[in-house]
Design an enzyme around this catalytic site. Structure first.
Site, PDB file in Angstrom:
ATOM      1  N   HIS A   1       8.904  -9.026   1.037  1.00  0.00           N
ATOM      2  CA  HIS A   1       8.783  -7.899   0.110  1.00  0.00           C
ATOM      3  C   HIS A   1       9.531  -8.268  -1.176  1.00  0.00           C
ATOM      4  O   HIS A   1      10.672  -8.727  -1.118  1.00  0.00           O
ATOM      5  CB  HIS A   1       9.449  -6.651   0.681  1.00  0.00           C
ATOM      6  CG  HIS A   1       8.865  -6.139   1.960  1.00  0.00           C
ATOM      7  ND1 HIS A   1       8.077  -5.006   2.027  1.00  0.00           N
ATOM      8  CD2 HIS A   1       8.960  -6.595   3.239  1.00  0.00           C
ATOM      9  CE1 HIS A   1       7.719  -4.782   3.287  1.00  0.00           C
ATOM     10  NE2 HIS A   1       8.245  -5.728   4.042  1.00  0.00           N
TER      11      HIS A   1
ATOM     12  N   GLU B   1       6.692  -4.546  11.018  1.00  0.00           N
ATOM     13  CA  GLU B   1       5.498  -3.803  11.445  1.00  0.00           C
ATOM     14  C   GLU B   1       4.260  -4.689  11.511  1.00  0.00           C
ATOM     15  O   GLU B   1       3.445  -4.538  12.423  1.00  0.00           O
ATOM     16  CB  GLU B   1       5.232  -2.638  10.487  1.00  0.00           C
ATOM     17  CG  GLU B   1       6.296  -1.544  10.562  1.00  0.00           C
ATOM     18  CD  GLU B   1       6.093  -0.486   9.496  1.00  0.00           C
ATOM     19  OE1 GLU B   1       5.086  -0.556   8.756  1.00  0.00           O
ATOM     20  OE2 GLU B   1       6.966   0.389   9.394  1.00  0.00           O
ATOM     21  N   VAL B   2       4.102  -5.544  10.536  1.00  0.00           N
ATOM     22  CA  VAL B   2       2.904  -6.399  10.490  1.00  0.00           C
ATOM     23  C   VAL B   2       3.296  -7.809  10.927  1.00  0.00           C
ATOM     24  O   VAL B   2       4.142  -8.447  10.295  1.00  0.00           O
ATOM     25  CB  VAL B   2       2.283  -6.416   9.074  1.00  0.00           C
ATOM     26  CG1 VAL B   2       1.080  -7.346   9.045  1.00  0.00           C
ATOM     27  CG2 VAL B   2       1.898  -5.015   8.636  1.00  0.00           C
TER      28      VAL B   2
ATOM     29  N   HIS C   1       5.829 -12.065   5.898  1.00  0.00           N
ATOM     30  CA  HIS C   1       5.711 -11.601   4.519  1.00  0.00           C
ATOM     31  C   HIS C   1       7.088 -11.355   3.943  1.00  0.00           C
ATOM     32  O   HIS C   1       8.016 -10.979   4.659  1.00  0.00           O
ATOM     33  CB  HIS C   1       4.863 -10.325   4.414  1.00  0.00           C
ATOM     34  CG  HIS C   1       5.286  -9.230   5.349  1.00  0.00           C
ATOM     35  ND1 HIS C   1       4.947  -9.249   6.688  1.00  0.00           N
ATOM     36  CD2 HIS C   1       5.994  -8.105   5.148  1.00  0.00           C
ATOM     37  CE1 HIS C   1       5.432  -8.165   7.274  1.00  0.00           C
ATOM     38  NE2 HIS C   1       6.093  -7.458   6.366  1.00  0.00           N
TER      39      HIS C   1
ATOM     40  N   ILE D   1       0.820  -1.216   0.000  1.00  0.00           N
ATOM     41  CA  ILE D   1       0.000   0.000   0.000  1.00  0.00           C
ATOM     42  C   ILE D   1       0.857   1.270   0.000  1.00  0.00           C
ATOM     43  O   ILE D   1       0.389   2.336  -0.403  1.00  0.00           O
ATOM     44  CB  ILE D   1      -0.961  -0.030   1.212  1.00  0.00           C
ATOM     45  CG1 ILE D   1      -2.188   0.809   0.953  1.00  0.00           C
ATOM     46  CG2 ILE D   1      -0.266   0.361   2.499  1.00  0.00           C
ATOM     47  CD1 ILE D   1      -3.320   0.567   1.956  1.00  0.00           C
TER      48      ILE D   1
HETATM   49  P1  AMP Z   1       7.137  -4.726   7.533  1.00  0.00           P
HETATM   50  O1  AMP Z   1       7.823  -3.539   8.151  1.00  0.00           O
HETATM   51  O2  AMP Z   1       8.103  -5.647   6.850  1.00  0.00           O
HETATM   52  O3  AMP Z   1       6.245  -5.424   8.524  1.00  0.00           O
HETATM   53  O4  AMP Z   1       6.252  -4.134   6.366  1.00  0.00           O
HETATM   54  C1  AMP Z   1       4.851  -4.098   6.364  1.00  0.00           C
HETATM   55  C2  AMP Z   1       4.413  -3.590   5.008  1.00  0.00           C
HETATM   56  O5  AMP Z   1       3.020  -3.775   4.904  1.00  0.00           O
HETATM   57  C3  AMP Z   1       4.700  -2.100   4.753  1.00  0.00           C
HETATM   58  O6  AMP Z   1       5.506  -1.968   3.585  1.00  0.00           O
HETATM   59  C4  AMP Z   1       3.297  -1.500   4.551  1.00  0.00           C
HETATM   60  O7  AMP Z   1       3.277  -0.492   3.574  1.00  0.00           O
HETATM   61  C5  AMP Z   1       2.496  -2.728   4.116  1.00  0.00           C
HETATM   62  N1  AMP Z   1       1.059  -2.668   4.379  1.00  0.00           N
HETATM   63  C6  AMP Z   1       0.451  -2.366   5.540  1.00  0.00           C
HETATM   64  N2  AMP Z   1      -0.890  -2.446   5.404  1.00  0.00           N
HETATM   65  C7  AMP Z   1      -1.114  -2.831   4.125  1.00  0.00           C
HETATM   66  C8  AMP Z   1      -2.286  -3.095   3.363  1.00  0.00           C
HETATM   67  N3  AMP Z   1      -3.524  -2.970   3.896  1.00  0.00           N
HETATM   68  N4  AMP Z   1      -2.148  -3.475   2.075  1.00  0.00           N
HETATM   69  C9  AMP Z   1      -0.930  -3.590   1.533  1.00  0.00           C
HETATM   70  N5  AMP Z   1       0.212  -3.358   2.184  1.00  0.00           N
HETATM   71  C10 AMP Z   1       0.133  -2.974   3.464  1.00  0.00           C
END
Ligand code: AMP
Length: 118
Positions: A106, A99-100, A104, A34
């Site tokens: 990237h 963060e999430v 995942h 996003i």
């Molecule tokens: P990380 O720091 O590796 O956990 O990265 C989390 C990623 O999730 C970040 O690049 C955000 O921009 C992405 N992100 C968070 N919410 C969403 C969403 N609803 N759809 C797509 N990407 C997201």
């Protein structure tokens, strides 16, 4: 640490939050980030409830791991960034600034990505 079923990627997997899907197989889903950091910035997630690479690499079964990494490669091919090059990365925990809390990877490409660690 237990898996947070209310994290944003869990909501995407349940269809409660929309995503810009680019690929899906039996064990993995890929969608556009996003807040893209490059012309191509795609996230690949397993469908199972894994917190990070640490959890996934230790606890996922062979079918899940195979399908996941097949998906990562397919996403890069579909994005047309194999010839020019790309980077895959996954953040874990505090120092990785994850963060999430759903594993995942990237997939980044479409421009010169610079040095590996800023
Ligand atoms: P990380 O720091 O590796 O956990 O990265 C989390 C990623 O999730 C970040 O690049 C955000 O921009 C992405 N992100 C968070 N919410 C969403 C969403 N609803 N759809 C797509 N990407 C997201």
């Amino acid at each position: 640490m237990t898996y947070d079923i209310n994290n944003i990627f869990a909501k995407i997997l349940r269809g409660e939050v929309l995503c810009d899907k680019v690929f899906e197989n039996g064990h993995a889903l890929a969608f556009k980030d996003i807040q893209p950091q490059a012309p191509e910035h795609i996230l690949v997630i397993p469908k199972g409830p894994y917190i990070s690479f640490e959890d996934f690499s230790a606890n996922a079964n062979d079918d899940e791991i195979l399908a996941f990494f097949r998906a990562v490669g397919q996403v890069a091919r579909d994005a047309g960034i194999v010839e020019t090059g790309y980077r895959i990365l996954s953040n874990h925990g505090h120092d990785g600034r994850q963060e999430v809390p759903h594993f995942h990877v990237h997939v980044l490409g479409g421009r010169d990505l610079g040095g590996m660690v800023p």
